[in-house]
Design a protein around this motif. Structure first.
Motif, PDB file in Angstrom:
ATOM      1  N   ILE A 294      37.440  30.480  44.056  1.00 33.87           N
ATOM      2  CA  ILE A 294      37.301  31.883  43.669  1.00 33.87           C
ATOM      3  C   ILE A 294      37.631  32.799  44.838  1.00 33.87           C
ATOM      4  O   ILE A 294      38.372  33.752  44.704  1.00 33.87           O
ATOM      5  CB  ILE A 294      35.878  32.151  43.147  1.00 33.87           C
ATOM      6  N   ARG A 295      37.109  32.458  46.022  1.00 32.89           N
ATOM      7  CA  ARG A 295      37.329  33.387  47.128  1.00 32.89           C
ATOM      8  C   ARG A 295      38.769  33.339  47.590  1.00 32.89           C
ATOM      9  O   ARG A 295      39.287  34.286  48.145  1.00 32.89           O
ATOM     10  CB  ARG A 295      36.319  33.136  48.246  1.00 32.89           C
ATOM     11  N   LEU A 296      39.466  32.227  47.366  1.00 30.08           N
ATOM     12  CA  LEU A 296      40.875  32.154  47.737  1.00 30.08           C
ATOM     13  C   LEU A 296      41.771  32.606  46.589  1.00 30.08           C
ATOM     14  O   LEU A 296      42.982  32.456  46.644  1.00 30.08           O
ATOM     15  CB  LEU A 296      41.253  30.734  48.162  1.00 30.08           C
ATOM     16  N   GLY A 297      41.156  33.136  45.544  1.00 32.40           N
ATOM     17  CA  GLY A 297      41.944  33.719  44.464  1.00 32.40           C
ATOM     18  C   GLY A 297      42.568  32.708  43.526  1.00 32.40           C
ATOM     19  O   GLY A 297      43.451  33.040  42.742  1.00 32.40           O
ATOM     20  N   ARG A 298      42.129  31.441  43.610  1.00 31.66           N
ATOM     21  CA  ARG A 298      42.708  30.444  42.700  1.00 31.66           C
ATOM     22  C   ARG A 298      42.070  30.552  41.319  1.00 31.66           C
ATOM     23  O   ARG A 298      42.598  30.041  40.344  1.00 31.66           O
ATOM     24  CB  ARG A 298      42.503  29.039  43.241  1.00 31.66           C
ATOM     25  N   ALA A 299      40.891  31.129  41.255  1.00 30.67           N
ATOM     26  CA  ALA A 299      40.239  31.329  39.962  1.00 30.67           C
ATOM     27  C   ALA A 299      39.718  32.761  39.917  1.00 30.67           C
ATOM     28  O   ALA A 299      39.299  33.298  40.933  1.00 30.67           O
ATOM     29  CB  ALA A 299      39.092  30.341  39.777  1.00 30.67           C
ATOM     30  N   GLU A 300      39.776  33.347  38.749  1.00 31.13           N
ATOM     31  CA  GLU A 300      39.345  34.733  38.625  1.00 31.13           C
ATOM     32  C   GLU A 300      37.836  34.835  38.428  1.00 31.13           C
ATOM     33  O   GLU A 300      37.200  33.908  37.952  1.00 31.13           O
ATOM     34  CB  GLU A 300      40.044  35.381  37.443  1.00 31.13           C
ATOM     35  N   VAL A 301      37.278  36.002  38.779  1.00 32.03           N
ATOM     36  CA  VAL A 301      35.849  36.212  38.590  1.00 32.03           C
ATOM     37  C   VAL A 301      35.624  36.722  37.176  1.00 32.03           C
ATOM     38  O   VAL A 301      35.339  37.887  36.956  1.00 32.03           O
ATOM     39  CB  VAL A 301      35.297  37.243  39.595  1.00 32.03           C
TER      40      VAL A 301
ATOM     41  N   ALA B  35      33.738  46.563  37.661  1.00 28.76           N
ATOM     42  CA  ALA B  35      34.319  47.593  38.524  1.00 28.76           C
ATOM     43  C   ALA B  35      35.110  46.986  39.684  1.00 28.76           C
ATOM     44  O   ALA B  35      35.830  47.682  40.372  1.00 28.76           O
ATOM     45  CB  ALA B  35      33.209  48.487  39.066  1.00 28.76           C
ATOM     46  N   GLY B  36      35.014  45.689  39.884  1.00 25.16           N
ATOM     47  CA  GLY B  36      35.698  45.051  40.999  1.00 25.16           C
ATOM     48  C   GLY B  36      34.701  44.581  42.036  1.00 25.16           C
ATOM     49  O   GLY B  36      34.034  45.382  42.677  1.00 25.16           O
ATOM     50  N   VAL B  37      34.606  43.270  42.187  1.00 26.35           N
ATOM     51  CA  VAL B  37      33.621  42.713  43.098  1.00 26.35           C
ATOM     52  C   VAL B  37      34.122  42.836  44.530  1.00 26.35           C
ATOM     53  O   VAL B  37      35.295  42.626  44.808  1.00 26.35           O
ATOM     54  CB  VAL B  37      33.384  41.217  42.770  1.00 26.35           C
ATOM     55  N   ASN B  38      33.229  43.189  45.427  1.00 27.94           N
ATOM     56  CA  ASN B  38      33.564  43.235  46.842  1.00 27.94           C
ATOM     57  C   ASN B  38      33.816  41.802  47.329  1.00 27.94           C
ATOM     58  O   ASN B  38      32.959  40.942  47.183  1.00 27.94           O
ATOM     59  CB  ASN B  38      32.371  43.851  47.581  1.00 27.94           C
ATOM     60  N   PRO B  39      35.006  41.548  47.899  1.00 29.33           N
ATOM     61  CA  PRO B  39      35.292  40.178  48.345  1.00 29.33           C
ATOM     62  C   PRO B  39      34.269  39.670  49.357  1.00 29.33           C
ATOM     63  O   PRO B  39      34.014  38.470  49.432  1.00 29.33           O
ATOM     64  CB  PRO B  39      36.695  40.271  48.953  1.00 29.33           C
ATOM     65  N   ASP B  40      33.673  40.577  50.127  1.00 30.88           N
ATOM     66  CA  ASP B  40      32.656  40.158  51.093  1.00 30.88           C
ATOM     67  C   ASP B  40      31.486  39.473  50.399  1.00 30.88           C
ATOM     68  O   ASP B  40      30.872  38.557  50.936  1.00 30.88           O
ATOM     69  CB  ASP B  40      32.110  41.375  51.860  1.00 30.88           C
ATOM     70  N   THR B  41      31.162  39.952  49.205  1.00 30.89           N
ATOM     71  CA  THR B  41      30.040  39.375  48.477  1.00 30.89           C
ATOM     72  C   THR B  41      30.351  37.936  48.080  1.00 30.89           C
ATOM     73  O   THR B  41      29.528  37.040  48.228  1.00 30.89           O
ATOM     74  CB  THR B  41      29.751  40.211  47.209  1.00 30.89           C
TER      75      THR B  41
END
Lengths: 659, 123
Positions: free
Chosen positions: A75-82, A32-38
């Motif tokens: 991951i948090r900088l968006g270089r890799a997808e979750v 559903a889309g992970v909360n970036p805060d998590t």
């Protein structure tokens, strides 16, 4: 130094536990889309582990958490997808961390070099598939004084919001220095319900000394006007939303979409939903009562306006209740993908343990299934998958010899069929050796060697308690859970399991379960003096049959239904009841395909929505009944467990043929 | 008497830094803030001679804290040191650009931190 190794371990263990909790949250919200805060919180936890382990001189754990942290940073900088794979990998690394910590605590040696290489390789692979972005130009619209305070991560979140077409806003709030944290966290949670908070930016410029200001930078898909009103604060619009001129949706629509975009999830104990469903079923009883009263009034008073009114109300009552029921059932639904990802983890691990290479393909992950049912079928599926790796898929060499690809394939597939969800677990292994099953069954004395059985009937033996064709009990599937347990579980859920196999080509186990357990539409039938409920989900049609048209072939009572032979069983004789004596009877057709069966009943009373309640431990061994249901006026009837009835009758017929 | 504020969300790291500071002599006292919020609240209550801050923290992060201190006439004279594990120099550079005097990368040696503290406090 005051702090000791013990303090270090206490804090580190706490952090690793926290990381595990966050990972579970990430896994559950992934689709559903992970909360970036998590993700950021996870990064921070590992970051702190690294910091303190370095300070205490635990080099191995510092090196490992450094690598782990770098991965999370990607991951948090968006270089890799979750992706699912990434989440699995994160779990395995957190496990490593736990293990190393245990080793430290017990003074054991540990070697992390292999894990470091794993992470390195994984990062390189993940980066290649990651994307890059070009939003720097748009960033120029934001005041440099704000940009320079953002950390690299915050800047990334800002860019991501812009990329997603969100508007970027700055809310300015001033609080008293004495109690700002409460007011601020209230404001932040309000902002989070409209979008994503990016940065907090405390400020004291141009403010009285006992107060503090916060410039909260956030991204949101809502309009500037809406936000100003909702937050009741000065809000600056720094960057406009993409397609700002788009038509304003109608208020009700807007509310709906805003709930989704803010991903405000509530976790609810499924028991609470069960209670609501119980209340709904009680409401249903009231509805029936209203209906009955209306009917009686009509008989007594005729179609007076008052009576018609009561009728209308009863009808809309019915509609609302069924809407309410649908809504609650919807809450209980989860995508099958959630259990697939857990199975994928198991497959990866077992593939490593056995040294067999497995390629997993998933289909229909979005198919929805009741949360309770999903949890109940995970273990059976796990067992089937383990079996497939252990006994089904051959070793690489053997596969090559057979002219197959060295890598084995497992396909998990889910789809909806009517009121059921079908889950297939298919492998391209050696298939089940039917002759061996037959031999084994005769050895065990559960099959008369001369008996003539078709392949399907022979395969049914693998579902018998204590039956296993593999002599060597392996580490993987030798856990005392047999296919009999799988079958029993499915049956208890109102579903069934089928097997398809072809020697040399592979095996498929096909699990069929109802989409939801909670409320069932059932057909109420009468047999003699008793009433029973038959779930509509297992029912395809009902027929009125002349007894003289029923033929006996090979000891089976059958009826020619549109050119196909339908086995017929009388429920009265099966349960030892006295049925009506007549020339014609109703037959209720249940089951699918080769497991189709006609059940003779005396009367079809009507459809009813029922909540199945367990019969309790005392009646646990009683076969043939799925539970009891209340159908109004304190009348409780038994619900027929169609699967076990089919089972019972098929095995009786089989036995009869062998006599 | 020199009063140092340590802003850091890890209790062990805080204790560690505190030990390093107290090791510098009786002339030094260290106060701890375990969040950025707590630091914001403590600022007007004490006369700090030095602030040592982490960057990655929940609520208000280190960069925001540096920006806050350096843009407030009452506090902007207080030297600030970043203590962080950040590998990427980006955030450390940003911290320096916002007015921090120095940074120390975890893990650090006691002497290393003491040296940076002494330098930051020297007029």
């Amino acid at each position: 130094m005051k702090s000791s190794k013990k303090d270090f371990i206490a804090e580190a263990e706490e952090l690793v536990e926290e990381a595990e909790r966050l990972l579970i949250e990430i896994q559950e919200t992934r689709t559903a889309g992970v909360n970036p805060d998590t993700i950021n919180a996870l990064f921070r936890a590992i970051h702190t582990v690294k910091g303190i382990s370095g300070l205490f001189g635990f080099k191995d754990i510092a090196d490992f958490s450094h690598a782990f942290e770098s991965l999370l940073d990607d991951i948090r900088l968006g270089r890799a997808e979750v992706s699912e794979e990434v989440v699995r990998f994160l779990f395995s690394n957190n496990d490593v961390l736990k293990k190393v910590m245990e080793d430290i605590e017990n003074g054991r040696d540990h070697d992390v070099s292999g894990h470091l290489q794993n992470i390195e390789a994984f990062r390189n692979a993940a980066k290649e598939s990651g994307g890059s972005h070009k939003v720097e130009d748009i960033l120029g619209q934001i005041d440099a004084a704000i940009l320079k305070v953002l950390s690299e991560y915050e800047e990334h979140r800002l860019k991501t919001n812009i990329k997603e077409g969100k508007g970027i806003f700055l809310a300015r709030a001033v609080f008293s220095l004495a109690d700002f944290d409460k007011s601020l966290s209230e404001l932040v949670s309000a902002i989070k319900s409209h979008g994503e908070q990016i940065s907090t930016l405390p400020t004291s410029t141009d403010l009285p000394p006992d107060s503090i200001g916060f410039n909260i930078l956030f991204g949101s898909g809502k309009s500037h006007e809406e936000l100003k009103q909702a937050l009741d604060l000065p809000v600056d619009e720094l960057i406009k939303r993409k397609g700002e001129a788009a038509a304003v949706p109608s208020p009700s629509k807007m509310q709906e979409s805003s709930i989704k975009s803010a991903s405000t999830y509530v976790r609810v104990d499924i028991e609470k939903l069960d209670r609501i469903l119980n209340t709904i079923s009680e409401l249903n009883l009231l509805r029936f009562a209203t209906n009955r009263i209306a009917a009686e009034m009509m008989e007594t008073f005729g179609h007076t306006p008052l009576v018609v009114d009561v009728f209308k109300i009863s009808q809309s009552f019915e509609r609302r209740i069924s809407e309410l029921k649908e809504q609650v059932l919807e809450i209980r639904m989860i995508p099958v993908g959630q259990i697939f990802s857990r199975l994928a983890q198991v497959i990866r691990r077992y593939s490593r343990e056995t040294g067999k290479q497995i390629e997993l393909t998933l289909y229909g992950e979005d198919t929805e299934i009741d949360k309770f049912l999903a949890e109940e079928i995970v273990d059976p599926l796990m067992h089937i998958v383990r079996n497939a790796i252990d006994h089904g898929i051959e070793a690489g060499e053997e596969r090559k010899k057979a002219g197959k690809r060295e890598t084995g394939a497992i396909i998990l597939k889910a789809f909806q069929r009517g009121n059921h969800v079908v889950i297939e677990a298919r492998d391209d292994g050696a298939g089940i050796d039917v002759e061996r099953v037959k031999k084994k069954a005769s050895e065990k004395g559960i099959l008369i060697p001369e008996a003539e059985l078709n392949n399907r009937e022979i395969l049914d033996f693998i579902f018998m308690p204590g039956f296993s064709t593999k002599a060597a009990v392996s580490e993987i599937s030798g856990r005392g859970v047999g296919m009999d347990v799988v079958k029993e579980k499915l049956s208890s859920l109102g579903g069934f399991v089928d097997v398809e196999t072809e020697k040399g080509k592979g095996t498929a186990f096909i699990l069929t379960v109802p989409i939801t357990l909670a409320i069932l539409k059932a057909l109420i039938v009468r047999i003699g003096a008793e009433k029973f409920a038959i779930p509509l989900t297992s029912l395809s049609e009902s027929l009125l049959i002349d007894h003289k048209d029923v033929q006996t072939i090979e000891g089976k009572e059958v009826y020619n239904l549109r050119g196909e032979m339908l086995p017929i069983v009388s429920i009265a004789s099966m349960f030892g009841l006295e049925g009506d004596v007549s020339e014609r009877s109703y037959a209720v057709v249940v089951g699918y395909g080769e497991r189709r069966l006609g059940l003779f009943v005396d009367e079809l009373i009507g459809q009813h929505e029922v909540v199945i309640k367990s019969l309790g431990d005392y009646f646990k061994g009683l076969r043939g009944f799925a539970g009891a249901a209340e159908i109004g006026r304190h009348e409780v009837i038994l619900v027929i467990d169609v699967e076990s009835v089919i089972e019972e009758s098929l095995s009786r017929q089989r036995a009869m043929r062998h006599v | 008497m020199k009063s140092v504020l340590i802003v850091e969300d890890s209790a062990t790291t805080r204790a560690m830094i505190k030990a390093v500071i107290e090791d510098m002599g009786e002339d030094f006292t260290a106060l701890e803030a375990n969040t950025g919020f707590e630091a914001l609240r403590m600022l007007p209550q004490e006369q700090f001679d030095l602030i040592i801050t982490d960057i990655n923290m929940p609520d208000v992060n280190g960069l925001e804290l540096i920006n806050f201190v350096k843009s407030n006439p009452n506090y902007q004279h207080i030297p600030m040191i970043i203590v962080t594990t950040e590998r990427s120099s980006a955030d450390k550079e940003r911290g320096l650009a916002l007015g921090a005097s120095a940074y120390v990368t975890k893990p650090f040696k006691a002497e290393e931190l003491q040296e940076v503290i002494a330098k930051a406090l020297s007029p």
